[in-house]
Design a protein around this motif. Structure first.
Motif, PDB file in Angstrom:
ATOM      1  N   SER A   1     -24.782 -35.439  15.162  1.00  0.00           N
ATOM      2  CA  SER A   1     -23.877 -35.399  16.307  1.00  0.00           C
ATOM      3  C   SER A   1     -22.786 -34.366  16.120  1.00  0.00           C
ATOM      4  O   SER A   1     -22.343 -33.745  17.080  1.00  0.00           O
TER       5      SER A   1
ATOM      6  N   ASN B   1     -22.318 -31.744  18.979  1.00  0.00           N
ATOM      7  CA  ASN B   1     -21.158 -32.029  19.815  1.00  0.00           C
ATOM      8  C   ASN B   1     -20.162 -30.875  19.732  1.00  0.00           C
ATOM      9  O   ASN B   1     -19.086 -30.993  19.181  1.00  0.00           O
TER      10      ASN B   1
ATOM     11  N   GLU C   1     -17.010 -30.272  25.350  1.00  0.00           N
ATOM     12  CA  GLU C   1     -16.814 -31.502  26.104  1.00  0.00           C
ATOM     13  C   GLU C   1     -18.037 -31.892  26.926  1.00  0.00           C
ATOM     14  O   GLU C   1     -18.272 -33.075  27.161  1.00  0.00           O
TER      15      GLU C   1
ATOM     16  N   ASP D   1     -21.109 -31.588  25.883  1.00  0.00           N
ATOM     17  CA  ASP D   1     -21.932 -32.313  24.913  1.00  0.00           C
ATOM     18  C   ASP D   1     -21.426 -33.747  24.757  1.00  0.00           C
ATOM     19  O   ASP D   1     -22.211 -34.692  24.693  1.00  0.00           O
ATOM     20  N   THR D   2     -20.103 -33.883  24.680  1.00  0.00           N
ATOM     21  CA  THR D   2     -19.504 -35.208  24.537  1.00  0.00           C
ATOM     22  C   THR D   2     -19.873 -36.093  25.720  1.00  0.00           C
ATOM     23  O   THR D   2     -20.276 -37.243  25.547  1.00  0.00           O
TER      24      THR D   2
ATOM     25  N   PHE E   1     -23.442 -37.276  25.436  1.00  0.00           N
ATOM     26  CA  PHE E   1     -23.574 -38.415  24.519  1.00  0.00           C
ATOM     27  C   PHE E   1     -23.124 -39.710  25.193  1.00  0.00           C
ATOM     28  O   PHE E   1     -23.752 -40.762  25.043  1.00  0.00           O
ATOM     29  N   ILE E   2     -22.041 -39.646  25.941  1.00  0.00           N
ATOM     30  CA  ILE E   2     -21.543 -40.839  26.633  1.00  0.00           C
ATOM     31  C   ILE E   2     -22.573 -41.333  27.644  1.00  0.00           C
ATOM     32  O   ILE E   2     -22.865 -42.533  27.704  1.00  0.00           O
TER      33      ILE E   2
ATOM     34  N   TYR F   1     -24.264 -43.488  20.160  1.00  0.00           N
ATOM     35  CA  TYR F   1     -23.970 -42.344  21.021  1.00  0.00           C
ATOM     36  C   TYR F   1     -22.478 -42.231  21.323  1.00  0.00           C
ATOM     37  O   TYR F   1     -21.928 -41.136  21.359  1.00  0.00           O
TER      38      TYR F   1
ATOM     39  N   ALA G   1     -19.962 -39.205  20.453  1.00  0.00           N
ATOM     40  CA  ALA G   1     -19.088 -38.590  21.450  1.00  0.00           C
ATOM     41  C   ALA G   1     -17.643 -38.541  20.963  1.00  0.00           C
ATOM     42  O   ALA G   1     -16.928 -37.567  21.207  1.00  0.00           O
TER      43      ALA G   1
ATOM     44  N   ARG H   1     -12.155 -38.276  25.836  1.00  0.00           N
ATOM     45  CA  ARG H   1     -12.196 -39.329  24.822  1.00  0.00           C
ATOM     46  C   ARG H   1     -11.968 -40.707  25.457  1.00  0.00           C
ATOM     47  O   ARG H   1     -12.581 -41.692  25.053  1.00  0.00           O
TER      48      ARG H   1
ATOM     49  N   GLY I   1     -15.124 -42.134  26.629  1.00  0.00           N
ATOM     50  CA  GLY I   1     -15.889 -42.636  25.488  1.00  0.00           C
ATOM     51  C   GLY I   1     -15.372 -43.978  24.994  1.00  0.00           C
ATOM     52  O   GLY I   1     -16.151 -44.900  24.726  1.00  0.00           O
TER      53      GLY I   1
END
Length: 103
Positions: free
Chosen positions: A7, A11, A14, A16-17, A20-21, A39, A43, A54, A57
């Motif tokens: 990750s 990652n 953002e 990519d983040t 993942f979320i 995941y 993130a 964040r 997430g």
């Protein structure tokens, strides 16, 4: 499923983040909230992203913790959200539903 080491490589930004979320949400919706947290952890691994990313997430991970019955961990993530956004309506609603009895 990915590892945390993978990750950190994947990652980079953002987007990519957020990917993942979204993957975590999809896995949680299949009834696997703790698997979904892999995941969300990926993130949240990149601390340099803006707080609004964040916060998403943390909110989604809190929902997964709640789905798995892990209220203290959900509370911790909700507190992080509320530290950044004290009037976050969804975080406030979930916090009001938490009833944690002291051990």
């Amino acid at each position: 499923i990915i590892s945390l080491a993978e990750s950190q490589v994947l990652n980079e930004n953002e987007m990519d983040t957020l990917t993942f979320i979204m993957r975590g949400i999809a896995v949680r919706e299949t009834g696997q909230p703790l698997v979904a947290n892999v995941y969300f952890q990926a993130a949240l691994a990149k601390r340099s992203h803006r707080m609004w990313v964040r916060t998403i997430g943390y909110m989604e991970r809190a929902k997964s913790y709640l789905a798995a019955g892990k209220k203290p961990m959900a509370r911790k993530d909700l507190e992080r959200v509320l530290a950044a956004e004290p009037n976050h309506p969804e975080a406030l609603a979930l916090m009001s539903k938490l009833e944690i009895t002291p051990s």
